[in-house]
Design an enzyme around this catalytic site. Structure first.
Site, PDB file in Angstrom:
ATOM      1  CB  SER A 744      -0.944  -0.032   1.203  1.00 46.33           C
ATOM      2  OG  SER A 744      -1.944   0.942   1.079  1.00 46.33           O
ATOM      3  CG  ASP A 835      -6.392  -3.284  -3.661  1.00 46.88           C
ATOM      4  OD1 ASP A 835      -7.192  -2.567  -3.041  1.00 46.88           O
ATOM      5  OD2 ASP A 835      -5.151  -3.159  -3.579  1.00 46.88           O
ATOM      6  CG  HIS A 867      -5.350  -2.613   0.027  1.00 43.71           C
ATOM      7  ND1 HIS A 867      -4.626  -2.228  -1.091  1.00 43.71           N
ATOM      8  CD2 HIS A 867      -4.827  -1.909   1.061  1.00 43.71           C
ATOM      9  CE1 HIS A 867      -3.726  -1.334  -0.751  1.00 43.71           C
ATOM     10  NE2 HIS A 867      -3.815  -1.123   0.556  1.00 43.71           N
TER      11      HIS A 867
END
Length: 895
Positions: A744, A835, A867
């Protein structure tokens, strides 16, 4: 046992209770399974027809596999069915097709490989997967004798074959918590809770709610959810809730709310609103004049259901989930009723019962958190992603609970907004005497736009007569800490409060909070505001609160080198001022049957970790309100070998393990000294780990956190490079054997680092990384994140759902892709196809650009993952590939 099948009917309840429960999922792939599906057996590029985005071609899914495929299937026959094998083979072909960089790598002089896994590494990771984690625990006064405590412990382990989490329950009886710490008695065996979505004990501990998906075969007619109410030694009642009443319960830890009434006769909870009927097309659309005697099967054969209008949801992890609404189940009548009067643009969560009013006074109230559909701090008409986003405005509301005695003609019920002057209010809890309603506020996040920031703790004086209004007295108990003193209280960073968090004095509240790079248990006196850290000061391990019984505290402790263990805390002070000056005695509650595999014991025995301070004198100035950077940042250094923090002069580089720099996401999150199964696996492979808590991390005060807004890709990059130089100068790392790993925002930072500092790292691994903000802005569920981290203080006014060319240019300049031309190292990408936070297309764009430059890139796409990429098999495959990737590039480099 009484069984009730519930439709839409009225229910009754009164009293008070608290939210608390545990989400339940469903340990291991054998060595032969790993070997059978090793990509070594599928070496070479995939078929030309294999698509590149994780979707198998028709040839891949054919029921007639090739000769080599049939041979592989034959070898795997004892382990998986033909269908399961076909799915696995299709997936491996896609991965192989995504790794067609071998030809270009050969042309550019780099070395490519299709080798991903090794049996020894897989076996080691498997062993770590077998170690259970401690998820929740509940305490209650024991009925076996006065002063004793009964503890129910919920643990979980990985079930790789089922691709699920196996959750099981154990109980322990502690006769005298303040006496002999060794005098406790575990139940002989744990028992598994298969198929349970939530388990929530009543406040007294005499009843237990288990929420399950209903079995459509067991009962006549459809049912979405089954509520089981258990009492001592028996099942008291089953409530089957029809889909016409509501959909699935929210058990996500965010909207999730389950609360027992004080008399334990009613349960309030949050569930999806019922689904709207879909349009029907085909014969039934125009054959209205035909006989109504046509069978349902005939109608189905000539008709079909359409899709209906698209319904906007709350983004990542809520795909397809309908609006959360409030319901009350009456245990006596077995009826479930929706709480009426809540506006349609309010999503409900975190419900608790208010104290029962005096006889003859107004009806029983429910307190809940309400989120408006449209964020008022950003100029948008859309729902912004909710999960992990504390910057969404919300408020506490009170509303009358459903009652069977309510008169039909009575005026409509409307919720009362209790926190009108506060932009955020979450996790409400009533004091034991019912006079105080305390709650956390993420006002700093809402007002700044940062997705997570420092909390404040607030209290509302609750009326003793039960008459609720919007003007109840409110005060701030613990304010936001801007710039803490060194080693001083850094502020509140709390994600949850257990259902019954109070000590015996009724005014001291306990909860878990981040404290720089650690997690600690804090005690707050809500009358004086005094704050005490009750966990030991002589340890840098992390602690988390599980349960409180009078002045006995149950906790779990872990570290980067130690799996979770239970702790029992006793208050040794005789003072009644429990919010200040308390002394606590902690002891272990060992689980006698818990044994680790020898290879795990051996690996853990040689590991060590420490928290290091990294001076920031060389860091560039920031937009910090005090005019300069903090004096230092913290890093957590984990080593597979026991040695002092500074290596001796002249140490051979072979004596220093290769280093993996591990970067947390957020960016307003934090790496803590907690146990992580996949990361301890990397240490066991022979790598040192460096977790960098760059400025912007939570747990270090609000000023440092806010300094990163508008400085991403610069300030965080500088902090990481400074931390790397620090450990090199301390002899803890060798310059030519350093890799970097992040997901991320950590992936954003990883791709920035390999572009801005192309000679600092040997390789990079990126999990669902942010690579190009200008292309992410239009497809992510959190476009506000792009504005906040790029524009800083101007983000709230600059935000737009239709970014200008100027905005897109700013996003591009802040993105790693702007430095792509300088990247020179091989990279591994792990992407979740589902995601919605950072869609896989963002990483794939960066991948194709790297490949166009002839760089070696390996990509694995997980078709069903979001995610986090945290489904058990996906996490296993991810970190097995990460470990072997780093072994290839770090263990053999710099020699």
């Amino acid at each position: 046992m009484e069984v009730v099948k519930c439709g839409a009917c009225a229910g009754a309840g009164s009293g008070s209770g608290g939210r608390g429960g545990i989400g339940i999922g469903g340990a291991c792939v054998g060595r032969n399974l790993v070997r059978a599906y090793s990509p070594r057996r599928l070496s070479g590029p995939g078929p030309a027809s294999a698509p590149a985005l994780g979707v198998s071609s028709s040839s891949s899914s054919s029921s007639s596999p090739s000769r080599s495929c049939r041979r592989l299937f034959s070898e795997a026959r004892p382990l998986l069915s033909r269908r399961a094998f076909s799915r696995t083979l299709c997936r491996k072909r896609v991965v192989s097709a995504m790794d067609q960089s071998s030809e270009k790598s050969a042309a550019s002089g780099t070395t490519a490989t299709t080798e991903v896994t090794g049996a020894k590494e897989a076996e080691l990771l498997q062993a770590f997967c077998g170690i259970p984690s401690i998820d929740k625990a509940w305490t209650s006064s024991s009925r076996r004798g006065s002063g004793g405590v009964d503890v129910v412990v919920a643990m979980s382990s990985v079930n790789l074959q089922a691709n699920a989490k196996r959750t099981f329950i154990s109980t322990v009886y502690i006769p005298d918590p303040s006496g002999n710490a060794e005098d406790y008695h575990w139940s002989p065996f744990p028992f598994e809770l298969g198929g349970a979505l939530l388990i929530v004990p009543s406040p007294s501990g005499t009843k237990l709610l288990i929420v399950r998906k209903a079995d459509p075969i067991a009962k006549e007619g459809p049912a979405a959810i089954k509520l089981e109410i258990w009492g001592p030694g028996q099942l008291l009642k089953e409530l089957f809730v029809a889909p016409s009443v509501h959909g699935s319960l929210y058990a996500d830890g965010w909207f999730e709310g389950v609360s027992w009434s004080n008399d334990e006769e009613s349960i309030a909870y949050v569930a999806e609103e019922p689904s709207a009927p879909l349009p029907v097309y085909g014969q039934s659309l125009f054959a209205t004049g035909q006989s109504s005697s046509r069978s349902e099967a005939e109608s189905d054969a000539s008709s079909w259901k359409g899709q209906g209008e698209w319904m906007e949801d709350w983004g990542e992890s809520y795909t397809g989930k309908r609006r959360p609404m409030l319901f009350v189940a009456s245990i006596n009548s077995g009826c479930v009723q929706r709480v009426e009067g809540i506006p349609k643009d309010i999503s409900v969560g975190q419900v608790v019962w208010a104290p029962a009013p005096p006889p003859g006074e107004p009806a029983q109230q429910l307190i809940f958190v309400g989120w408006p559909s449209y964020a008022t701090n950003f100029s948008t008409a859309r729902k912004l992603g909710m999960k992990y986003c504390y910057n969404r405005p919300c408020a506490l509301y009170a509303i009358e609970a459903p009652s069977e005695s309510r008169v039909v003609a009575q005026a409509a019920v409307h919720p009362v907004k209790l926190t009108g002057e506060v932009s955020s209010a979450v996790i409400p809890r009533f004091s034991p005497d019912g006079t105080q309603l305390v709650f956390l506020s993420a006002k700093a996040a809402v007002d700044s736009g940062a997705h997570c920031a420092t909390n404040s703790l607030n209290a509302i004086d609750w009326p003793t007569d039960g008459v609720v209004s919007a003007n109840l007295p409110m005060r701030e108990v613990v304010p936001v800490v801007m710039n803490p003193r060194e080693d001083g209280f850094p502020g509140l960073y709390v994600s949850n409060i257990i259902a019954q968090p109070w000590l015996s004095d009724g005014s001291t509240l306990l909860f878990t909070s981040a404290w720089r790079s650690m997690q600690v248990i804090l005690a707050v006196n809500i009358e004086s505001g005094a704050i005490t850290r009750i966990t030991p000061h002589d340890t840098i391990a992390s602690w988390s609160l599980l349960g409180v019984q009078d002045d006995v505290v149950l906790a779990v402790s872990s570290s980067p080198t130690s799996p979770p263990c239970l702790k029992l805390g006793n208050n040794l002070s005789s003072s009644t001022n429990t919010g200040s000056g308390k002394k606590w005695d902690w002891s272990n509650i060992n689980i006698p049957s818990l044994k680790f595999p020898s290879k795990v014991e051996t690996a853990l025995a040689t590991m060590t970790y420490e928290v290091l301070q990294v001076p920031l004198e060389r860091a560039e100035p920031t937009n910090s309100e005090s005019g300069g950077p903090k004096p230092s940042i913290e890093v957590i250094y984990v080593s597979p070998r026991i040695f002092h923090s500074k290596q001796p002069q002249g140490a051979k580089k072979s004596d220093v393990p290769p280093l993996i720099v591990v970067l947390h996401g957020g960016p307003h999150s934090v790496s803590q000294t907690t146990y992580s199964r996949p990361l301890v696996f990397l240490s066991a492979l022979g790598f040192s780990l460096l977790h960098v808590n760059y400025r912007g991390s939570t747990g270090f005060g609000e000023e440092a956190l806010q300094s990163l807004r508008g400085n991403v890709g610069r300030q965080d990059v500088d902090d990481v490079l400074l931390a790397v130089e620090h450990v090199i100068s301390e002899g803890l790392a060798e310059r030519q054997r350093i890799g970097v790993l992040g997901g991320s925002h950590g992936g954003f930072l990883t791709s920035h680092l390999i572009g801005q500092a192309p000679d600092a790292f040997v390789t990079g691994v990126l999990r669902n990384p942010v690579c190009n903000l200008s292309s992410m802005i239009g497809v992510t569920d959190i476009p506000d994140w792009c504005y906040v981290e790029t524009f800083g203080k101007d983000a709230l006014s600059a935000y737009s759902d239709a970014p200008s060319i100027s905005d897109l240019s700013m996003f591009y300049k802040a993105s790693p892709i702007a430095h792509l031309s300088k990247v020179k190292v091989p990279t591994l990408f792990l992407l979740g196809a589902q995601d919605r936070r950072v869609p896989a297309s963002n990483g794939l764009q960066y991948v194709q650009a790297l490949r166009a430059r002839g760089l070696e890139v390996k990509v694995i796409i997980f078709p069903e993952d979001m995610h986090a990429i945290d489904r058990p098999q996906s996490e296993f495959e991810s970190f097995l590939n990460i470990g072997t990737w780093f072994k290839r590039f770090l263990l053999n480099s710099g020699a």
